[in-house]
Design an enzyme around this catalytic site. Structure first.
Site, PDB file in Angstrom:
ATOM      1  CD  GLU A 132      31.843  39.088  45.176  1.00 13.49           C
ATOM      2  OE1 GLU A 132      31.777  40.322  44.975  1.00 13.49           O
ATOM      3  OE2 GLU A 132      30.883  38.329  45.010  1.00 13.49           O
ATOM      4  CB  CYS A 135      34.482  44.774  49.850  1.00 12.27           C
ATOM      5  SG  CYS A 135      33.205  43.689  50.484  1.00 12.27           S
TER       6      CYS A 135
HETATM    7  P1  NAD Z   1      44.880  41.364  48.375  1.00 18.65           P
HETATM    8  O1  NAD Z   1      44.468  41.301  46.958  1.00 18.65           O
HETATM    9  O2  NAD Z   1      46.157  42.013  48.707  1.00 18.65           O
HETATM   10  O3  NAD Z   1      44.970  39.898  48.973  1.00 18.65           O
HETATM   11  C1  NAD Z   1      43.852  39.008  48.907  1.00 18.65           C
HETATM   12  C2  NAD Z   1      44.358  37.564  48.932  1.00 18.65           C
HETATM   13  O4  NAD Z   1      45.022  37.255  47.720  1.00 18.65           O
HETATM   14  C3  NAD Z   1      45.341  37.270  50.052  1.00 18.65           C
HETATM   15  O5  NAD Z   1      45.011  36.010  50.600  1.00 18.65           O
HETATM   16  C4  NAD Z   1      46.667  37.213  49.317  1.00 18.65           C
HETATM   17  O6  NAD Z   1      47.635  36.428  49.948  1.00 18.65           O
HETATM   18  C5  NAD Z   1      46.251  36.580  48.018  1.00 18.65           C
HETATM   19  N1  NAD Z   1      47.160  36.784  46.891  1.00 18.65           N
HETATM   20  C6  NAD Z   1      48.088  37.753  46.724  1.00 18.65           C
HETATM   21  N2  NAD Z   1      48.692  37.627  45.524  1.00 18.65           N
HETATM   22  C7  NAD Z   1      48.114  36.570  44.908  1.00 18.65           C
HETATM   23  C8  NAD Z   1      48.283  35.959  43.631  1.00 18.65           C
HETATM   24  N3  NAD Z   1      49.156  36.412  42.729  1.00 18.65           N
HETATM   25  N4  NAD Z   1      47.490  34.906  43.327  1.00 18.65           N
HETATM   26  C9  NAD Z   1      46.584  34.447  44.204  1.00 18.65           C
HETATM   27  N5  NAD Z   1      46.378  34.986  45.424  1.00 18.65           N
HETATM   28  C10 NAD Z   1      47.140  36.033  45.784  1.00 18.65           C
HETATM   29  O7  NAD Z   1      43.669  42.049  49.130  1.00 18.65           O
HETATM   30  P2  NAD Z   1      43.579  42.497  50.674  1.00 18.65           P
HETATM   31  O8  NAD Z   1      44.485  43.672  50.868  1.00 18.65           O
HETATM   32  O9  NAD Z   1      43.731  41.305  51.561  1.00 18.65           O
HETATM   33  O10 NAD Z   1      42.070  42.965  50.781  1.00 18.65           O
HETATM   34  C11 NAD Z   1      41.678  44.305  50.623  1.00 18.65           C
HETATM   35  C12 NAD Z   1      40.961  44.487  49.314  1.00 18.65           C
HETATM   36  O11 NAD Z   1      39.952  43.503  49.166  1.00 18.65           O
HETATM   37  C13 NAD Z   1      40.244  45.810  49.179  1.00 18.65           C
HETATM   38  O12 NAD Z   1      40.461  46.351  47.899  1.00 18.65           O
HETATM   39  C14 NAD Z   1      38.782  45.458  49.324  1.00 18.65           C
HETATM   40  O13 NAD Z   1      37.892  46.336  48.717  1.00 18.65           O
HETATM   41  C15 NAD Z   1      38.740  44.102  48.760  1.00 18.65           C
HETATM   42  N6  NAD Z   1      37.634  43.343  49.309  1.00 18.65           N
HETATM   43  C16 NAD Z   1      36.590  43.049  48.495  1.00 18.65           C
HETATM   44  C17 NAD Z   1      35.508  42.364  48.983  1.00 18.65           C
HETATM   45  C18 NAD Z   1      34.341  42.044  48.099  1.00 18.65           C
HETATM   46  O14 NAD Z   1      33.517  41.240  48.447  1.00 18.65           O
HETATM   47  N7  NAD Z   1      34.265  42.637  46.946  1.00 18.65           N
HETATM   48  C19 NAD Z   1      35.485  41.963  50.313  1.00 18.65           C
HETATM   49  C20 NAD Z   1      36.564  42.275  51.111  1.00 18.65           C
HETATM   50  C21 NAD Z   1      37.644  42.961  50.592  1.00 18.65           C
END
Ligand code: NAD
Length: 474
Positions: free
Chosen positions: A248, A282
């Site tokens: 997502e 999101c």
């Molecule tokens: P992010 O991708 O920076 O981080 C998300 C998670 O991934 C964190 O827990 C982070 O520590 C982890 N992570 C980072 N690098 C990783 C790796 N290499 N492997 C595995 N995990 C790793 O996202 P964010 O800034 O926390 O969230 C914001 C984004 O999320 C926005 O783009 C938003 O649109 C999206 N979002 C989407 C939904 C949805 O349902 N589609 C819901 C909420 C947020």
């Protein structure tokens, strides 16, 4: 009875590390330290997965009824701790207690737990013609990695955890480095009723920890919600362990207001579609296309709603908008709005930070007279700034909505449901809402298309997504 402040701090005390061993986590609004998150290392991921793997067979052996009963008890435990969880969430994430925010989010955790506990997933008879017989059933995959973002940290964690547990998997959850304490508190509350090691958390600011979890050889499935950039890394990691993925990812949802819509009637739903969680959602409405016949009327009605919505400290009752959760997100919003202004965008309301409220507050902002190609329209702002674009021909609005590489949600606003559905059918997004935006239901599957990810969450489809299909033939 302890008062709510004590309950909130008592919950924090159950999960936090010491100042010597932990990482200081700020209050999103004031930036004062609220507690210390443990810092796990890559080796701790391996230990967490080993514990979850060892606990999985006994958990699966409980059967759907046994697991469902425990998930129902987990929902009760969340409700028993609801105010403390909501207060901790409000401080760490920034969203206010009031409005569709922290209390709402904790309430949704209980709702989604109960839905996952009770949704029926019957064997599907594929062929039964007297000669051949085959049925499709689902069993656990093993250990699920649940990796989440900072915007709706509790609700999204539950969306990942609850169906996974229901299907007999055990779960290792890795919260965002920005919101570890409230997720740890939620996990602690769930673990009041769950058998040990069925749900294990790892926490770190080191992104290698998440990367190790996603690529671990004993992970059968990664449930990931976060940015598209990180999603791509998880896809690459799955080349090694062949973990199934539900992704997502980011979005840039368009809304199209048709000329027959009633501006006054839709203004409040439009507002919350865009500004829920102060825009850090999101599937929020992130660019609005309005027909020229009602363009100014929609802008005026939206601005009137924006002007009466209180923004401020989350624990102060009545505020419904809060800060940006972190400096990075604040600067993204500030950059995009400043750029839109420089390109001739008209500031209808807001258009600037609100430093008197705290360092990362940004006023609810509506910018009119912008067009496709302006970064505030084309990029995900993930904050309280909505660009409004005027259109003349609905074909152009449909083309605009579909032109970006993301497709989480979209919406059509009209007094004529048939006309709205005809437009909806042409929008390329995982969900198209009519006269609302971003409303979710635990029985209605949710997921993105294009670079917004793949896989469905919620309801029966969500259960199938955390399970291994098995055909019994004969
Ligand atoms: P992010 O991708 O920076 O981080 C998300 C998670 O991934 C964190 O827990 C982070 O520590 C982890 N992570 C980072 N690098 C990783 C790796 N290499 N492997 C595995 N995990 C790793 O996202 P964010 O800034 O926390 O969230 C914001 C984004 O999320 C926005 O783009 C938003 O649109 C999206 N979002 C989407 C939904 C949805 O349902 N589609 C819901 C909420 C947020």
């Amino acid at each position: 009875m302890p008062d709510v402040q004590t309950a909130d701090d008592a919950l924090l005390a159950r999960v936090q590390a010491t100042p010597e061993t932990g990482r200081a986590i700020p209050d999103a609004a004031t930036r004062a330290t609220i507690g210390y998150a443990p810092e796990h290392a890559v080796a701790d991921v391996d230990r967490a997965v080993a514990r979850a793997k060892a606990a999985q067979p006994a958990w699966e052996a409980l059967g759907h009824q046994g697991r469902g009963d425990l998930l129902m008890a987990a929902a009760d435990a969340v409700e028993a701790n609801a105010e403390a969880l909501a207060r901790l969430l409000s401080r760490e994430q920034g969203k206010p207690l009031s409005g569709p925010n922290a209390r709402f989010e904790v309430g949704a955790c209980a709702t989604w737990l109960r839905e996952a506990a009770t949704a029926a997933l019957e064997p599907q008879v594929l062929v039964d013609d007297g000669t051949d017989y085959a049925e499709l059933t689902y069993r656990a995959l093993g250990v699920v990695a649940a990796i989440g973002p900072w915007n709706w940290p509790l609700m999204i964690a539950i969306w990942q955890i609850a169906p996974s547990l229901r299907m007999g998997n055990t779960v290792v959850v890795k919260p965002s480095e920005y919101t570890p304490l409230s997720v740890l508190a939620l996990v602690d509350v769930l673990n009041e009723v769950l058998p040990s090691d069925v749900l294990v958390a790892v926490v770190s600011a080191d992104r290698e920890v998440g990367a190790r979890l996603a690529s671990h050889p004993d992970i059968g499935k990664v449930m990931f919600t976060g940015s598209t950039a990180t999603g791509r890394k998880i896809v690459e990691a799955s080349g090694a362990n062949l973990a199934r993925l539900t992704l997502e990812l980011g979005g840039n949802d368009a809304g199209i207001v048709l000329p027959d819509a009633d501006p006054a009637a839709i203004a409040e739903d439009l507002f919350w579609g865009a500004f829920i969680n102060t825009g850090q959602t999101c599937a929020a409405l992130k660019r609005l296309y309005v027909h020229e016949a009602i363009y100014e009327a929609v802008i005026d009605a939206l601005a009137a709603v924006a002007e009466r919505m209180p923004m401020g400290y989350g624990l102060d009752e009545g505020n419904v908008l809060g800060p940006l959760q972190n400096a990075n997100q604040f600067h993204i919003v500030e950059r995009l709005v400043d750029d839109a202004k420089a390109r001739g965008g008209r500031v209808v309301v807001g258009g600037e930070p609100a430093p008197e409220l705290g360092p990362y507050f940004y006023r609810p902002t509506i910018i009119a007279d912008v067009a496709d190609g302006v970064p505030l329209v084309d990029e995900e702002q993930f904050g309280p700034a909505l660009p409004v674009v005027e259109y003349t021909d609905v074909e152009d609005a449909i083309a605009s909505a579909n032109r970006l590489d993301v497709g989480l949600g979209a919406s059509v606003w009209s007094s004529d449901r048939t006309a709205a559905r005809a437009v909806a059918a042409r929008l390329r997004a995982g969900t198209v809402w009519i006269n609302s935006h971003g409303t979710l239901h635990p029985k209605i599957p949710f997921g993105g298309v294009k670079s917004s990810g793949y896989g469905l969450e919620f309801g029966v489809e969500g259960l199938k997504a955390v399970a291994e299909p098995r055909i019994v033939n004969g």
